[in-house]
Design a protein around this motif. Structure first.
Motif, PDB file in Angstrom:
ATOM      1  N   ALA A 145       0.883  -1.242   0.006  1.00 53.50           N
ATOM      2  CA  ALA A 145       0.012   0.174   0.095  1.00 53.50           C
ATOM      3  C   ALA A 145       1.017   1.370  -0.023  1.00 53.50           C
ATOM      4  O   ALA A 145       0.512   2.282  -0.790  1.00 53.50           O
ATOM      5  N   LEU A 146       1.960   1.306   0.900  1.00 52.16           N
ATOM      6  CA  LEU A 146       2.602   2.264   0.875  1.00 52.16           C
ATOM      7  C   LEU A 146       3.486   2.911  -0.410  1.00 52.16           C
ATOM      8  O   LEU A 146       3.512   3.713  -0.829  1.00 52.16           O
ATOM      9  N   ALA A 147       3.966   1.811  -1.191  1.00 53.53           N
ATOM     10  CA  ALA A 147       4.690   1.766  -2.247  1.00 53.53           C
ATOM     11  C   ALA A 147       3.436   2.223  -3.373  1.00 53.53           C
ATOM     12  O   ALA A 147       3.779   3.305  -4.117  1.00 53.53           O
ATOM     13  N   ALA A 148       2.473   1.715  -3.661  1.00 48.51           N
ATOM     14  CA  ALA A 148       1.443   2.282  -4.568  1.00 48.51           C
ATOM     15  C   ALA A 148       1.148   3.808  -4.348  1.00 48.51           C
ATOM     16  O   ALA A 148       1.240   4.464  -5.199  1.00 48.51           O
ATOM     17  N   ARG A 149       0.949   4.104  -2.985  1.00 52.62           N
ATOM     18  CA  ARG A 149       0.925   5.484  -2.780  1.00 52.62           C
ATOM     19  C   ARG A 149       2.012   6.533  -2.916  1.00 52.62           C
ATOM     20  O   ARG A 149       1.837   7.668  -3.289  1.00 52.62           O
ATOM     21  N   TRP A 150       3.055   5.919  -2.713  1.00 52.21           N
ATOM     22  CA  TRP A 150       4.413   6.710  -2.810  1.00 52.21           C
ATOM     23  C   TRP A 150       4.376   7.229  -4.468  1.00 52.21           C
ATOM     24  O   TRP A 150       4.892   8.377  -4.357  1.00 52.21           O
ATOM     25  N   ILE A 151       4.117   6.120  -5.126  1.00 50.16           N
ATOM     26  CA  ILE A 151       3.887   6.798  -6.541  1.00 50.16           C
ATOM     27  C   ILE A 151       2.859   7.323  -7.124  1.00 50.16           C
ATOM     28  O   ILE A 151       2.490   7.452  -8.330  1.00 50.16           O
ATOM     29  N   GLY A 152       1.940   7.565  -6.223  1.00 48.80           N
ATOM     30  CA  GLY A 152       0.792   8.250  -6.644  1.00 48.80           C
ATOM     31  C   GLY A 152      -0.468   7.365  -7.290  1.00 48.80           C
ATOM     32  O   GLY A 152      -1.397   7.974  -7.786  1.00 48.80           O
ATOM     33  N   LEU A 153      -0.400   5.984  -7.232  1.00 48.85           N
ATOM     34  CA  LEU A 153      -1.210   5.118  -7.629  1.00 48.85           C
ATOM     35  C   LEU A 153      -2.740   4.805  -6.523  1.00 48.85           C
ATOM     36  O   LEU A 153      -2.212   5.460  -5.271  1.00 48.85           O
ATOM     37  N   ALA A 154      -3.634   4.648  -6.759  1.00 47.50           N
ATOM     38  CA  ALA A 154      -4.819   4.499  -6.078  1.00 47.50           C
ATOM     39  C   ALA A 154      -4.346   3.362  -5.178  1.00 47.50           C
ATOM     40  O   ALA A 154      -3.600   2.301  -5.670  1.00 47.50           O
ATOM     41  N   LEU A 155      -4.982   3.096  -3.949  1.00 47.58           N
ATOM     42  CA  LEU A 155      -4.655   2.024  -3.065  1.00 47.58           C
ATOM     43  C   LEU A 155      -4.704   0.654  -3.768  1.00 47.58           C
ATOM     44  O   LEU A 155      -4.002  -0.414  -3.562  1.00 47.58           O
ATOM     45  N   VAL A 156      -5.885   0.552  -4.545  1.00 53.18           N
ATOM     46  CA  VAL A 156      -6.100  -0.759  -5.140  1.00 53.18           C
ATOM     47  C   VAL A 156      -5.108  -1.444  -5.886  1.00 53.18           C
ATOM     48  O   VAL A 156      -4.921  -2.647  -5.833  1.00 53.18           O
ATOM     49  N   GLU A 157      -4.072  -0.666  -6.554  1.00 49.60           N
ATOM     50  CA  GLU A 157      -2.955  -0.945  -7.187  1.00 49.60           C
ATOM     51  C   GLU A 157      -1.892  -1.655  -6.444  1.00 49.60           C
ATOM     52  O   GLU A 157      -1.006  -2.425  -7.007  1.00 49.60           O
ATOM     53  N   GLY A 158      -2.046  -1.572  -5.233  1.00 52.30           N
ATOM     54  CA  GLY A 158      -1.298  -2.019  -4.240  1.00 52.30           C
ATOM     55  C   GLY A 158      -1.094  -3.773  -4.476  1.00 52.30           C
ATOM     56  O   GLY A 158      -0.185  -4.451  -3.964  1.00 52.30           O
ATOM     57  N   GLN A 159      -2.330  -4.119  -4.857  1.00 45.03           N
ATOM     58  CA  GLN A 159      -2.430  -5.626  -4.997  1.00 45.03           C
ATOM     59  C   GLN A 159      -1.453  -6.101  -6.120  1.00 45.03           C
ATOM     60  O   GLN A 159      -1.316  -7.588  -6.332  1.00 45.03           O
ATOM     61  N   HIS A 160      -0.701  -5.346  -6.902  1.00 39.37           N
ATOM     62  CA  HIS A 160       0.103  -5.918  -7.866  1.00 39.37           C
ATOM     63  C   HIS A 160       1.707  -5.725  -7.046  1.00 39.37           C
ATOM     64  O   HIS A 160       2.652  -6.229  -7.969  1.00 39.37           O
ATOM     65  N   PHE A 161       1.717  -5.410  -6.071  1.00 38.19           N
ATOM     66  CA  PHE A 161       3.206  -5.267  -5.326  1.00 38.19           C
ATOM     67  C   PHE A 161       3.345  -6.230  -4.219  1.00 38.19           C
ATOM     68  O   PHE A 161       3.407  -6.016  -3.086  1.00 38.19           O
ATOM     69  N   THR A 162       3.857  -7.545  -4.855  1.00 36.29           N
ATOM     70  CA  THR A 162       4.105  -8.809  -3.832  1.00 36.29           C
ATOM     71  C   THR A 162       5.153  -8.382  -2.892  1.00 36.29           C
ATOM     72  O   THR A 162       6.420  -7.834  -3.680  1.00 36.29           O
ATOM     73  N   LEU A 163       5.020  -8.648  -1.671  1.00 33.55           N
ATOM     74  CA  LEU A 163       6.359  -8.271  -0.964  1.00 33.55           C
ATOM     75  C   LEU A 163       6.793  -9.615  -0.183  1.00 33.55           C
ATOM     76  O   LEU A 163       5.838 -10.195   0.535  1.00 33.55           O
ATOM     77  N   HIS A 164       7.962 -10.423  -0.444  1.00 33.59           N
ATOM     78  CA  HIS A 164       8.051 -11.484   0.300  1.00 33.59           C
ATOM     79  C   HIS A 164       8.524 -11.276   1.574  1.00 33.59           C
ATOM     80  O   HIS A 164       9.172 -10.249   2.004  1.00 33.59           O
ATOM     81  N   PRO A 165       8.877 -12.188   2.670  1.00 39.85           N
ATOM     82  CA  PRO A 165       9.143 -12.000   4.083  1.00 39.85           C
ATOM     83  C   PRO A 165      10.716 -11.742   3.867  1.00 39.85           C
ATOM     84  O   PRO A 165      11.544 -12.097   3.005  1.00 39.85           O
ATOM     85  N   ALA A 166      11.250 -10.739   4.823  1.00 40.42           N
ATOM     86  CA  ALA A 166      12.515 -10.392   4.825  1.00 40.42           C
ATOM     87  C   ALA A 166      12.963  -9.642   3.638  1.00 40.42           C
ATOM     88  O   ALA A 166      14.132 -10.006   3.125  1.00 40.42           O
ATOM     89  N   SER A 167      12.323  -9.036   2.736  1.00 38.43           N
ATOM     90  CA  SER A 167      12.693  -8.451   1.752  1.00 38.43           C
ATOM     91  C   SER A 167      12.864  -6.921   1.855  1.00 38.43           C
ATOM     92  O   SER A 167      12.572  -6.271   2.767  1.00 38.43           O
ATOM     93  N   VAL A 168      13.733  -6.311   0.775  1.00 37.19           N
ATOM     94  CA  VAL A 168      14.284  -5.082   0.742  1.00 37.19           C
ATOM     95  C   VAL A 168      13.590  -4.249  -0.373  1.00 37.19           C
ATOM     96  O   VAL A 168      14.002  -4.892  -1.546  1.00 37.19           O
ATOM     97  N   SER A 169      13.032  -3.482  -0.204  1.00 36.09           N
ATOM     98  CA  SER A 169      12.802  -2.454  -1.552  1.00 36.09           C
ATOM     99  C   SER A 169      13.196  -1.120  -1.502  1.00 36.09           C
ATOM    100  O   SER A 169      13.256  -0.474  -0.217  1.00 36.09           O
ATOM    101  N   LEU A 170      13.405  -0.194  -2.364  1.00 32.85           N
ATOM    102  CA  LEU A 170      13.985   1.274  -2.112  1.00 32.85           C
ATOM    103  C   LEU A 170      12.803   2.141  -2.798  1.00 32.85           C
ATOM    104  O   LEU A 170      12.528   1.955  -4.035  1.00 32.85           O
ATOM    105  N   LEU A 171      12.324   3.203  -2.327  1.00 30.59           N
ATOM    106  CA  LEU A 171      11.594   4.144  -2.852  1.00 30.59           C
ATOM    107  C   LEU A 171      12.351   5.502  -2.820  1.00 30.59           C
ATOM    108  O   LEU A 171      12.955   5.670  -1.802  1.00 30.59           O
ATOM    109  N   GLY A 172      12.428   5.968  -3.875  1.00 29.27           N
ATOM    110  CA  GLY A 172      13.147   7.322  -4.057  1.00 29.27           C
ATOM    111  C   GLY A 172      12.649   8.137  -5.071  1.00 29.27           C
ATOM    112  O   GLY A 172      11.368   8.377  -5.270  1.00 29.27           O
ATOM    113  N   PHE A 173      13.550   8.943  -5.724  1.00 29.26           N
ATOM    114  CA  PHE A 173      13.132  10.122  -6.653  1.00 29.26           C
ATOM    115  C   PHE A 173      13.794  10.054  -7.845  1.00 29.26           C
ATOM    116  O   PHE A 173      15.107   9.645  -7.920  1.00 29.26           O
TER     117      PHE A 173
END
Length: 199
Positions: A145-173
């Motif tokens: 949800a945080l990733a979807a909103r970070w890039i300005g998507l509607a929350l429903v688009e969060g369903q396309h962002f799978t996160l595995h346990p103990a994973s690392v992602s980077l949000l930036g500019f």
């Protein structure tokens, strides 16, 4: 400013696919190993702030990765409140409610998508006032949800962002468009990388 989003390590319910919101599960022994495996990767990042969900599994991951003493609890990083669906699997819920989709329908007795979207936006507003590289230890669906909103998507688009346990992602500019938020890295599993190096 850059945000390193870390999902907590494995729990008994992440293994079985049960929705885990308010239930305060600890990591499994394997989940503890996954959290320790994050340490070499995260030590390279020189965090200016470390925020963590109040849930035990996220705090444990943060501690085992080496950042417990530097962390600050942020209640808005908690996982989705699943209400009546706490502890249930999506497939079992859909047997009772055909076509149910948490990202569209939310959870009776828990949070609706609008609630989660508002929380994600509050987190982003708080992060936007900080500088440097920030670490955020959170959960699978809220992290999406945080990733979807970070890039300005509607929350429903969060369903396309799978996160595995103990994973690392980077949000930036975008370096050439500083007002454009980006996802620089998604769902890197440090434990897999370490295992591959050891083979």
């Amino acid at each position: 400013m850059k945000v390193c989003l870390v999902r907590h390590g494995e729990t008994a319910w992440s293994l079985t696919g049960q929705h885990t919101g308010l239930t305060d599960l600890a990591l499994t022994p394997h989940g503890e190993d996954e959290a320790r495996a994050l340490a070499p990767r995260l030590r390279l990042m020189d965090f200016t702030h470390v925020l963590v969900s109040p849930r035990r599994r996220a705090r444990q991951t943060c501690e085992l990765a080496g950042f417990g003493d530097a962390s600050e609890i942020e209640p808005d990083l908690s996982e989705w409140d699943y209400g009546d669906y706490e502890g249930r699997r999506s497939a079992d819920i859909r047997n009772d409610v055909p076509g149910w989709n948490i990202w569209r329908d939310g959870c009776p007795g828990g949070e609706l998508p609008a609630d989660v979207s508002a929380r994600a936006d509050r987190v982003i507003a708080r992060l936007s006032k900080m500088h440097g590289t920030l670490a955020v230890f959170s959960h699978g669906q809220f992290g999406a949800a945080l990733a979807a909103r970070w890039i300005g998507l509607a929350l429903v688009e969060g369903q396309h962002f799978t996160l595995h346990p103990a994973s690392v992602s980077l949000l930036g500019f975008d370096a050439h468009h500083p007002d454009r938020r980006t996802i620089e890295l998604w769902n890197e599993r440090c434990s897999d990388a370490i295992r591959l190096r050891e083979q």
